[in-house]
Design a protein around this motif. Sequence first.
Motif, PDB file in Angstrom:
ATOM      1  N   ALA A  36      54.718  54.027  36.622  1.00  0.00           N
ATOM      2  CA  ALA A  36      54.548  55.381  36.077  1.00  0.00           C
ATOM      3  C   ALA A  36      53.096  55.606  35.678  1.00  0.00           C
ATOM      4  O   ALA A  36      52.461  54.717  35.102  1.00  0.00           O
ATOM      5  CB  ALA A  36      55.449  55.556  34.859  1.00  0.00           C
ATOM      6  N   LEU A  37      52.597  56.790  36.006  1.00  0.00           N
ATOM      7  CA  LEU A  37      51.279  57.215  35.532  1.00  0.00           C
ATOM      8  C   LEU A  37      51.518  58.223  34.434  1.00  0.00           C
ATOM      9  O   LEU A  37      52.129  59.271  34.677  1.00  0.00           O
ATOM     10  CB  LEU A  37      50.523  57.949  36.642  1.00  0.00           C
ATOM     11  CG  LEU A  37      49.856  57.171  37.737  1.00  0.00           C
ATOM     12  CD1 LEU A  37      49.204  58.162  38.709  1.00  0.00           C
ATOM     13  CD2 LEU A  37      48.796  56.243  37.158  1.00  0.00           C
ATOM     14  N   LEU A  38      51.055  57.890  33.239  1.00  0.00           N
ATOM     15  CA  LEU A  38      51.283  58.778  32.096  1.00  0.00           C
ATOM     16  C   LEU A  38      49.965  59.400  31.677  1.00  0.00           C
ATOM     17  O   LEU A  38      48.894  58.855  31.940  1.00  0.00           O
ATOM     18  CB  LEU A  38      51.857  57.983  30.925  1.00  0.00           C
ATOM     19  CG  LEU A  38      53.048  57.092  31.226  1.00  0.00           C
ATOM     20  CD1 LEU A  38      53.470  56.326  29.974  1.00  0.00           C
ATOM     21  CD2 LEU A  38      54.210  57.912  31.763  1.00  0.00           C
ATOM     22  N   GLY A  39      50.058  60.523  30.988  1.00  0.00           N
ATOM     23  CA  GLY A  39      48.835  61.137  30.484  1.00  0.00           C
ATOM     24  C   GLY A  39      49.031  62.622  30.292  1.00  0.00           C
ATOM     25  O   GLY A  39      49.959  63.213  30.847  1.00  0.00           O
ATOM     26  N   SER A 206      57.086  61.235  29.481  1.00  0.00           N
ATOM     27  CA  SER A 206      56.866  59.790  29.461  1.00  0.00           C
ATOM     28  C   SER A 206      58.114  58.999  29.095  1.00  0.00           C
ATOM     29  O   SER A 206      58.288  57.885  29.577  1.00  0.00           O
ATOM     30  CB  SER A 206      55.779  59.439  28.456  1.00  0.00           C
ATOM     31  OG  SER A 206      54.732  60.343  28.566  1.00  0.00           O
ATOM     32  N   SER A 207      58.964  59.568  28.244  1.00  0.00           N
ATOM     33  CA  SER A 207      60.106  58.753  27.822  1.00  0.00           C
ATOM     34  C   SER A 207      61.028  58.506  29.009  1.00  0.00           C
ATOM     35  O   SER A 207      61.517  57.392  29.190  1.00  0.00           O
ATOM     36  CB  SER A 207      60.840  59.386  26.643  1.00  0.00           C
ATOM     37  OG  SER A 207      61.265  60.667  26.976  1.00  0.00           O
ATOM     38  N   VAL A 208      61.249  59.515  29.836  1.00  0.00           N
ATOM     39  CA  VAL A 208      62.084  59.313  31.027  1.00  0.00           C
ATOM     40  C   VAL A 208      61.404  58.333  31.971  1.00  0.00           C
ATOM     41  O   VAL A 208      62.022  57.400  32.490  1.00  0.00           O
ATOM     42  CB  VAL A 208      62.331  60.663  31.753  1.00  0.00           C
ATOM     43  CG1 VAL A 208      62.989  60.434  33.101  1.00  0.00           C
ATOM     44  CG2 VAL A 208      63.190  61.563  30.897  1.00  0.00           C
ATOM     45  N   ALA A 209      60.102  58.536  32.180  1.00  0.00           N
ATOM     46  CA  ALA A 209      59.375  57.676  33.126  1.00  0.00           C
ATOM     47  C   ALA A 209      59.416  56.221  32.670  1.00  0.00           C
ATOM     48  O   ALA A 209      59.660  55.315  33.465  1.00  0.00           O
ATOM     49  CB  ALA A 209      57.939  58.163  33.263  1.00  0.00           C
TER      50      ALA A 209
END
Length: 247
Positions: A36-39, A206-209
């Motif tokens: 996952a890429l978060l941001g 983000s929580s799902v990812a």
Amino acid sequence: MSDVLLEFDNVSVRYAGAIAALHGVSLKVHKGEIVALLGANGAGKTTLLKAASNLLPAERGQITGGHILFRGRDVTGSSPHDHIRKGLVPVLEGRRLFRSLTIEENLITGAVGRGLRRAAIADGLEQVYTLFPRLRDRRLSVAGLTSGGEQQMAAIGRGLMARPDLFVLDEPSMGLAPLVVAEIFDALTRLNTETGLTILVAEQNSSVALRHAHHATVIENGRSTLSGRASDLAARDDIKASYLGGH
Ligand code: ATP
């Protein structure tokens, strides 16, 4: 042999007008992983995915430094069509279906880049409809008249028709209700575990990812600031405060 499928080695990107969007990002995606890429909005996630599939020139963007390696070979600057033939398939830009074609016609367009024969196309359609039974019901519906969730499923299905080894996915949850988001991520996880499909997915949710990914990288202002196992990142209070708010 290395099991790194995709590698960003110190990649920098600029858009026309000298807007620097990525500053020396390095990242490895191993075979069989979900990464996952978060941001935040505008951090550079989409730019990184577009760099991976070389879709930047259409946006007047270019890779100004570094290399992108797919299966250990330098693919920096090779054409999007080339990428698809090699098995690196992007599902970007929201859904971008052909709105006036049916769901099934849209799915079939995904096989074109691979030059698949009729039997392989039928197998592909069956795989997509098994994964997303709703699409079987909607297969003769005009794509533009289907729901956002069905369009996202069709976009993923169209990508699957190209027989990917690596999926590069941008914000599959965008604009969708939580139950539909869960359905989509469950399908991605199933693809990963059952077929070994490797997935690089950018997500603001983000929580799902983090629930579905093995590893995650945080992008901030065009830099990779943190990488780790998804379960470790999900447990960190500072990450929760910065990136998990609201979801
Ligand atoms: P989002 O979730 O909003 O898509 P993101 O993390 O994917 O955010 P990018 O879309 O990659 O971020 O944008 C990174 C930076 O590059 C931003 O400053 C953005 O304004 C800029 N940018 C993106 N596309 C272009 C473009 N076509 N031309 C100029 N600048 C762009």
